[in-house]
Design an enzyme around this catalytic site. Structure first.
Site, PDB file in Angstrom:
ATOM      1  CE  LYS A  56      -3.513  -0.456  -0.536  1.00 30.07           C
ATOM      2  NZ  LYS A  56      -4.060  -0.742  -1.899  1.00 30.07           N
ATOM      3  CG  HIS A 116       4.401  -6.247  -1.274  1.00 28.21           C
ATOM      4  ND1 HIS A 116       4.517  -4.981  -1.786  1.00 28.21           N
ATOM      5  CD2 HIS A 116       3.106  -6.631  -1.534  1.00 28.21           C
ATOM      6  CE1 HIS A 116       3.370  -4.611  -2.332  1.00 28.21           C
ATOM      7  NE2 HIS A 116       2.499  -5.592  -2.190  1.00 28.21           N
ATOM      8  CB  SER A 146      -3.410   2.655   2.521  1.00 21.22           C
ATOM      9  OG  SER A 146      -3.771   2.195   1.240  1.00 21.22           O
TER      10      SER A 146
END
Length: 305
Positions: A56, A116, A146
């Site tokens: 995010k 990620h 988020s």
């Protein structure tokens, strides 16, 4: 993944698993842990481009920007398939479909890839091949908000619980992909030794054209103003929110339930003020400065403009 397989891909994803495991103390989806050896032994190629982010932090935004740069600004070609098909997520394993590693291995070069993973878990071949990496970092407060909403709608991740519960979990690093602190600091240190362009989400919001130009230069390209303008327009928040190839509306509700909240929710700086209590802000600030002490990495948390 071959774009022609996407309809089947979407159908097969009707059932998702949100169980978690961990690798070296970092919480990761259980399916990722099952094939960890395959992921860690992934073979990068010298002309790969890797987009790395904490969840995010502007991942999809940067994917669309880089994809268009690789296509010389050809918007029609960029609409060839959803972003999660054209950019393999190397540690994702959406059973029963192929893993991100398998999807990447089936692609021709040059490949645009996504991760990620924190630096300590990145497959070593990325360092060995000296792959160009674009890292996007977002301030922790907005990232937390988020991610909270994302976990509310993403059926493949654990439900976040209440905001108060999530605040404690996130601050302690007990969320999928681990500690925000470890992530941003790890990649900040790595940029001095490897081909890494470290980009800030807040800078992208403030002046998208300037940041796109930085990425263009980093990738060794030199575009006319017309091409830059095309990229700028196609990757605006408004354009991407309505683009079915970027907004994840092509995924079934059983995976991303966008009736809860849209994947592309606000795209602003400072939304944390609508969630943090005064007490939470005090707790956060104390932990933030404790963890960031001694580093020259700084973030902005205020609305720009």
């Amino acid at each position: 993944m071959n774009p022609e397989l996407f309809p089947k891909f979407s159908e097969e994803l009707e059932i998702v698993d949100n169980k978690m495991g961990e690798v070296q103390g970092v919480p990761l989806p259980e399916a990722t842990c099952e094939i960890w050896e395959q992921i860690y032994n992934f073979q990068a190629r010298e002309d790969d481009i890797l987009i790395s982010t904490y969840p995010k932090a502007g991942t999809t935004w940067m994917q669309e920007i880089v994809d268009l740069i690789m296509l010389d600004g050809d918007v029609k070609k960029s609409m060839r398939s959803p972003c999660f098909v054209k950019v393999p997520f190397i540690e994702l394993y959406p059973k029963p479909m192929p893993s991100g590693v398998q999807a990447a291995n089936a692609m021709e070069s040059p490949r645009l890839l996504k991760t990620h993973l924190p630096t300590q878990l990145l497959p070593p071949s990325f360092w060995e091949k000296n792959v160009k990496v674009i890292y996007v970092a977002r301030n922790m407060k907005d990232c937390m908000v988020s991610y909270f909403h994302f976990q509310r709608m993403n059926q493949a991740l654990p439900h976040p619980g209440t905001w108060n519960e999530y605040f404690s979990k996130f601050t302690a690093g007990n969320v999928t992909w681990g500690s925000w602190f470890d992530h941003v600091l790890g990649w900040w240190k790595a940029k001095d030794k490897h081909k890494i362009l470290y980009v800030f989400y807040e800078d992208m919001i403030e002046d998208s054209r300037r940041e796109i130009q930085k990425v263009v230069k980093f990738l060794g390209e030199d575009f006319s103003e017309d091409v830059v303008q095309k990229i700028l327009q196609h990757t605006s928040f408004k354009a991407m929110k309505s683009n079915p190839m970027a907004n994840f509306t092509s995924l079934p509700e059983s995976v991303f339930d966008q009736s809860v909240t849209s994947f592309m929710r606000k795209g602003v700086v400072g939304d944390w003020r609508n969630h943090f209590t005064v007490a939470q802000d005090e707790i956060f600030e104390k932990e933030y400065w404790r963890r960031m002490e001694g580093t020259n990495l700084t973030f902005r948390t205020q609305q720009l403009g």
